[in-house]
Design an enzyme around this catalytic site. Structure first.
Site, PDB file in Angstrom:
ATOM      1  N   GLU A  88     -25.467  -9.858   3.589  1.00  0.00           N
ATOM      2  CA  GLU A  88     -24.725 -11.449   2.542  1.00  0.00           C
ATOM      3  C   GLU A  88     -23.453 -11.436   3.854  1.00  0.00           C
ATOM      4  O   GLU A  88     -23.359 -10.800   4.925  1.00  0.00           O
ATOM      5  CB  GLU A  88     -23.844 -10.251   1.854  1.00  0.00           C
ATOM      6  CG  GLU A  88     -22.872  -9.260   1.425  1.00  0.00           C
ATOM      7  CD  GLU A  88     -23.188  -9.187   0.009  1.00  0.00           C
ATOM      8  OE1 GLU A  88     -24.087  -8.311  -0.147  1.00  0.00           O
ATOM      9  OE2 GLU A  88     -22.147  -9.732  -0.586  1.00  0.00           O
ATOM     10  N   CYS A 334     -17.586  -7.107   0.061  1.00  0.00           N
ATOM     11  CA  CYS A 334     -18.323  -6.710   0.790  1.00  0.00           C
ATOM     12  C   CYS A 334     -19.396  -6.143   0.042  1.00  0.00           C
ATOM     13  O   CYS A 334     -19.381  -4.397  -0.745  1.00  0.00           O
ATOM     14  CB  CYS A 334     -18.114  -5.242   1.742  1.00  0.00           C
ATOM     15  SG  CYS A 334     -17.306  -5.446   2.497  1.00  0.00           S
TER      16      CYS A 334
HETATM   17  N1  SAH Z   1     -17.240  -1.254   7.948  1.00  0.00           N
HETATM   18  C1  SAH Z   1     -16.013  -1.708   8.782  1.00  0.00           C
HETATM   19  C2  SAH Z   1     -15.920  -3.091   7.562  1.00  0.00           C
HETATM   20  C3  SAH Z   1     -16.121  -2.963   6.561  1.00  0.00           C
HETATM   21  S1  SAH Z   1     -15.496  -4.383   5.119  1.00  0.00           S
HETATM   22  C4  SAH Z   1     -14.786  -0.981   8.061  1.00  0.00           C
HETATM   23  O1  SAH Z   1     -14.756  -0.004   7.576  1.00  0.00           O
HETATM   24  O2  SAH Z   1     -13.694  -1.748   8.271  1.00  0.00           O
HETATM   25  C5  SAH Z   1     -14.023  -4.958   5.724  1.00  0.00           C
HETATM   26  C6  SAH Z   1     -12.750  -4.246   4.710  1.00  0.00           C
HETATM   27  O3  SAH Z   1     -13.002  -4.355   3.356  1.00  0.00           O
HETATM   28  C7  SAH Z   1     -12.770  -3.006   5.195  1.00  0.00           C
HETATM   29  O4  SAH Z   1     -11.413  -2.642   5.209  1.00  0.00           O
HETATM   30  C8  SAH Z   1     -13.605  -2.246   3.684  1.00  0.00           C
HETATM   31  O5  SAH Z   1     -12.491  -1.215   3.365  1.00  0.00           O
HETATM   32  C9  SAH Z   1     -13.254  -2.452   2.744  1.00  0.00           C
HETATM   33  N2  SAH Z   1     -13.568  -3.118   1.794  1.00  0.00           N
HETATM   34  C10 SAH Z   1     -14.765  -2.529   1.610  1.00  0.00           C
HETATM   35  N3  SAH Z   1     -14.894  -2.825  -0.131  1.00  0.00           N
HETATM   36  C11 SAH Z   1     -13.564  -3.146  -0.920  1.00  0.00           C
HETATM   37  C12 SAH Z   1     -13.385  -3.425  -1.987  1.00  0.00           C
HETATM   38  N4  SAH Z   1     -14.250  -3.394  -3.151  1.00  0.00           N
HETATM   39  N5  SAH Z   1     -11.811  -3.536  -2.540  1.00  0.00           N
HETATM   40  C13 SAH Z   1     -10.956  -4.282  -1.128  1.00  0.00           C
HETATM   41  N6  SAH Z   1     -11.629  -4.105   0.716  1.00  0.00           N
HETATM   42  C14 SAH Z   1     -13.401  -3.331   0.232  1.00  0.00           C
END
Ligand code: SAH
Length: 345
Positions: A88, A334
């Site tokens: 996605e 995400c």
């Molecule tokens: N694997 C990478 C990219 C992931 S997504 C990483 O960990 O950075 C990008 C951001 O969204 C990351 O900071 C992740 O921790 C955050 N994230 C994931 N799920 C989330 C959620 N449910 N609410 C808020 N932020 C979230």
């Protein structure tokens, strides 16, 4: 699975076309067609070349399967890959342009407790061309061209851990920034990592001047281990060292993502400890209120508490912003959309 033509840069594509006895200008036509988001069959090259390419390569490795439009204008896409896997992405409009969020893996194996992408682990890595393909199809679907792009900024913040798929991600970054292609400047790209220290250091030497973003989400190793299993491998101190190395080598400041989780990481003590940790460092903090994920029990904080947290950081001299949460009505977080799609189909 067949090979993916979009994995190739212009030089590689040229050798391939020349090796098939075609004239050099065919390589340019093919490359431009691909970068416009076209399937091989739609590109004006000879029938013989099309046939021979299609024997070995996917005609269209990434297709838009579904599009959802949020009340705030954010669009969310489900992409279908050639092997039937689904990833996605999101397109958010801002004053300065449109930012697309891309996935780098099908699923993720990092296991963060707040994230929907990792619920079923990692299925496989995406190739460089599959990461690029997400942008090429959205640019085209939005009516963009190579000269007038509808995707102006890119964030590697969809499903997957970019540095867990290092080579493909670096290759993607070289393709997406290449002249003659969609040519998005590295300065308009942000890469987010959960903090894979060796890869962060390695990336500092790649000479790709993008915005490096690190998911911190906690102020002590003990607390970080509760929500991010990767904290068992790398300490916050090691992450900060890698960030310092990145700044030393690139001259670029770095960004920390900090998702506010009620009762977990966002009381006054945390704000003060975070300020202490980052004081004087060439960094910025992006706060975001947790997007609640149905399969996870973690809860988001109130808007009031989020602003209080921000206020403390600012008072302590830390550069910080509270990001608006966009597209939450369409499963903006995400991996939420893919998880929903897979459970319904
Ligand atoms: N694997 C990478 C990219 C992931 S997504 C990483 O960990 O950075 C990008 C951001 O969204 C990351 O900071 C992740 O921790 C955050 N994230 C994931 N799920 C989330 C959620 N449910 N609410 C808020 N932020 C979230």
């Amino acid at each position: 699975m067949k090979k993916i033509l979009q994995d190739l840069n212009f030089e590689e594509l040229s050798s391939l076309v020349l090796a098939r006895g075609e004239k050099p200008f065919r390589a340019r036509q093919l490359f431009e067609g691909l970068m416009q988001g076209k399937a091989i069959s739609e590109i004006p090259i000879s029938a013989a070349l099309k046939t021979s390419l299609l024997e070995e390569y996917e005609g269209a490795p990434v297709k838009i399967l579904e599009t959802y439009v949020s009340k705030d204008g954010t669009k969310k896409f489900l992409f279908l890959l050639a092997d039937g896997n689904i990833v996605e992405g999101v397109l958010m409009s801002y004053k300065y342009g449109n930012t697309q969020c891309v996935s780098t893996q099908v699923g993720c194996r990092m296991g963060c407790k707040f994230c929907a992408s990792t619920l079923n682990g990692r299925i496989r890595d995406l190739t460089a061309g599959e990461i690029l393909g997400q942008i090429l199809c959205v640019n085209r679907a939005e009516g963009g061209t190579l000269k007038e792009r509808k995707v102006t900024n890119v964030v590697l913040m969809g499903s997957g851990e970019p540095f867990d798929n290092y080579d493909n991600v670096v290759k993607f970054l070289r393709l997406v920034t290449a002249e003659g292609g969609i040519h998005i400047s590295a300065r308009n790209i942000s890469l987010s990592t959960c903090g894979l220290v060796p890869e962060m250091k390695r990336f500092a030497l790649e000479n790709i001047p993008l915005n490096l973003t690190v998911s911190l989400h906690a102020v002590t190793d003990e607390e970080r281990k509760r929500t991010m299993p990767i904290a068992n491998r790398y300490k916050i101190a090691e992450i900060l060292d890698a960030c310092a190395f990145y700044f030393e080598r690139t001259g670029r400041r770095y960004i920390f993502e900090y998702s506010l989780i009620a009762g977990e990481n966002c009381d006054e003590q945390h704000a003060l400890a975070l300020s202490e940790l980052l004081k004087g460092k060439p960094c910025h903090v992006n706060l975001i209120r947790l997007n609640e994920v149905k399969e996870r029990e973690l809860k988001t904080t109130t808007e009031k508490d989020a602003y209080r947290f921000l206020g403390i950081l600012e008072k302590q001299g830390i550069s910080a912003t509270l990001r608006r949460s966009m597209g939450s009505d369409i499963g903006g977080a995400c991996g939420q959309l893919r998880a929903r799609y897979l459970s319904e189909n």
